[in-house]
Design an enzyme around this catalytic site. Structure first.
Site, PDB file in Angstrom:
ATOM      1  CG  ASN A 120      -5.743   3.238   8.464  1.00  0.00           C
ATOM      2  OD1 ASN A 120      -5.891   2.178   8.271  1.00  0.00           O
ATOM      3  ND2 ASN A 120      -5.249   4.542   8.513  1.00  0.00           N
ATOM      4  CE1 TYR A 143       0.058   2.599  13.612  1.00  0.00           C
ATOM      5  CE2 TYR A 143      -1.862   3.809  12.996  1.00  0.00           C
ATOM      6  CZ  TYR A 143      -1.310   3.066  12.833  1.00  0.00           C
ATOM      7  OH  TYR A 143      -1.006   3.247  11.385  1.00  0.00           O
ATOM      8  NE  ARG A 162      -3.598   2.675   2.767  1.00  0.00           N
ATOM      9  CZ  ARG A 162      -3.292   3.560   3.703  1.00  0.00           C
ATOM     10  NH1 ARG A 162      -3.825   3.190   4.501  1.00  0.00           N
ATOM     11  NH2 ARG A 162      -3.974   4.282   3.544  1.00  0.00           N
ATOM     12  CD  GLU A 170      -4.766   7.138  10.191  1.00  0.00           C
ATOM     13  OE1 GLU A 170      -4.379   8.980  10.567  1.00  0.00           O
ATOM     14  OE2 GLU A 170      -4.262   6.283  10.195  1.00  0.00           O
ATOM     15  CG  HIS A 229      -1.357   9.244   3.350  1.00  0.00           C
ATOM     16  ND1 HIS A 229      -1.107   7.881   3.966  1.00  0.00           N
ATOM     17  CD2 HIS A 229      -1.540  10.710   4.760  1.00  0.00           C
ATOM     18  CE1 HIS A 229      -1.064   7.876   5.280  1.00  0.00           C
ATOM     19  NE2 HIS A 229      -0.971   9.489   5.592  1.00  0.00           N
ATOM     20  CD  GLU A 241      -2.262   4.000   8.769  1.00  0.00           C
ATOM     21  OE1 GLU A 241      -1.879   4.690   9.616  1.00  0.00           O
ATOM     22  OE2 GLU A 241      -2.181   4.651   7.238  1.00  0.00           O
TER      23      GLU A 241
END
Length: 462
Positions: A299, A301, A73, A163, A118, A361
């Site tokens: 995404n 985290y 990606r 995002e 992005h 991500e």
């Protein structure tokens, strides 16, 4: 074994890795401007050279091949293709760079997954209010058209926006200001995504055969006090304002969720506005937005602890903190909380009708002294992938692929080169910018090779 039809991947974003910031006709982006403003980026770092990937296609693809990746990606720089953000001039040299990268990937049997936007808005568009100006919807569609027409015969996986929450919320900041900008920006981002999706669906899909959607980011939220109803409600609200802001219009009914609409309207009126600061979609726009996805790009985290917060300046009446017992990272906001990964994947399944999920991500950073024996990253990937496996096997989430952030240490946006997320260390004290494998690279390669966990990894799983 974690069977993922989409394969196992790594990712990079153009600004933070490519360099060549003024070469071959590239225009200025808002991040070029931001990074050249004193005290905006950690250590006054910038992306002028970054990891010099613009000149190192063969070297970087060799790393990808060594890792054993099935997909890669990467994102395209809007001002490298359209220097002033419009189709008045298409920069052929910029297109050629991405054509060369895609050809090198395909020659290595690695499928490209391309992100259209992005965060690198051309500065020329920002000069006319950027995402706050509704003409940006047409500019984005025209930009996407250039990419589809020139690269779409080789690219079968498109991501319109990366995002969008961060573009709206972090980039145009609600914080403690009762402003309208984040909501206007989000509104235009959603409409721009929908127009790019329809363009691809109506004009290019039949002959190019690809898929297209957007990548939404979100933390998971647990109630700070699980026995306190207002904290339970706050945790739910946190997720509805985070993932729901963009997912509800696209994956549900073309509109914002009722919690957002109600709370923002009430707070707006309390602050003296004549109407809600959250714009409204017309019925035609709702129909245009609803269902503009082929998959759910996600995404993730970390997790937070949410609790009720009554001050009117915080729109969702929610604040968040972390547990001191959670392992940390090189980034102040990132705590190691794999349990939340399974929970939010299950939430996506249940809230949005079990769409195909591509995890686009996931990763962990470090700071300070370089240690190539990055046991924290090996632990993070093993733990988080294991939770994704549980969501897939036990909860029935339709997970198709997993992407690690990121291939190599790069300019981590406003924190500069200090936060290092890479599987490869880039020695910036050497002008040659050598890429040096961390132990996590071998660890990740073994996971890729097995499409799951080798037997000797199971003893480390939670």
């Amino acid at each position: 074994m974690f069977v993922t039809p989409g394969g196992v991947l790594a990712f990079r974003a153009h600004f933070i890795i490519e360099g060549a910031w003024r070469e071959d006709g590239k225009g200025l982006s808002i991040w070029d401007t931001f990074a050249h403003t004193p005290l905006k980026v950690g250590n006054d770092d910038n992306g002028d050279i970054a990891c010099d990937s613009y000149h190192r296609i063969d070297e970087d693809v060799a790393l990808l091949k060594k890792l054993g990746l099935t997909h890669y990606r990467f994102s395209i720089s809007w001002p490298r293709i359209l220097p002033d953000g419009t189709t008045s001039f298409i920069n052929k040299a910029g297109l050629k760079y991405y054509e060369n990268l895609i050809d090198a990937l395909l020659a290595a049997n690695i499928q490209p997954q391309v992100t259209i936007y992005h965060w690198d808005l051309p500065q020329a568009l920002q000069d006319v209010k950027g995402w706050e100006n509704d003409t940006i919807v047409d500019r984005f569609k025209e930009y996407a058209d250039v990419l589809f027409s020139h690269l779409g015969h080789k690219v079968k996986f498109w991501i319109t926006l990366n995002e969008p929450y961060n573009v709206a919320q972090i980039g145009h900041g609600i914080s403690f200001r009762p402003g309208t900008a984040p909501y206007i920006v989000a509104h235009n981002l959603i409409k721009a995504h929908a127009e790019a999706w329809h363009l691809y669906n109506d004009t290019y899909r039949a002959k190019q055969g690809g898929i297209i959607s957007l990548s939404i980011n979100s933390d998971w939220a647990e109630p700070r006090n699980p026995y306190k109803q207002e904290d339970i409600d706050a945790a739910r609200r946190f997720v509805q304002f985070f993932i729901g802001w963009f997912a509800d219009p696209v994956f549900k009914n073309g509109d914002y969720n009722e919690v957002m609409k109600t709370m923002i309207r009430e707070r707006s009126l309390a602050q003296g506005f004549a109407k809600s600061r959250l714009p409204e979609f017309t019925e035609e726009e709702k129909r245009r937005i609803k269902g503009t996805f082929d998959y759910f790009g996600f995404n993730h985290y970390t997790t937070v602890l949410a609790y009720n917060f009554k001050y009117a300046t915080i729109i969702q009446a929610t604040k968040a903190e972390t547990d001191r017992s959670w392992l940390g990272s090189g980034s102040f906001w990132l705590k190691v909380t794999p349990f939340g990964f399974r929970k939010i994947l299950k939430y996506i399944k249940e809230e949005y009708g079990n769409p195909p999920i591509y995890i686009t991500e996931n990763g962990i950073s470090e700071r300070g002294e370089v240690d190539l024996n990055d046991v924290w990253r090996k632990h993070y990937y093993t733990s988080y992938i294991n939770e994704a496996l549980k969501a897939y096997k036990l909860d029935g989430a339709d997970i198709r692929g997993y992407t690690a952030w990121t291939l190599m240490d790069n300019l981590e946006w406003a924190t500069g080169f200090s936060d290092r997320f890479g599987l490869y260390y880039v020695n910036r004290s050497d002008p040659a910018l050598p890429r040096i494998a961390k132990q996590s690279a071998e660890h990740y390669t073994r996971i890729i090779h097995c499409n799951g966990f080798p037997n000797d990894m199971y003893k480390h799983l939670p």
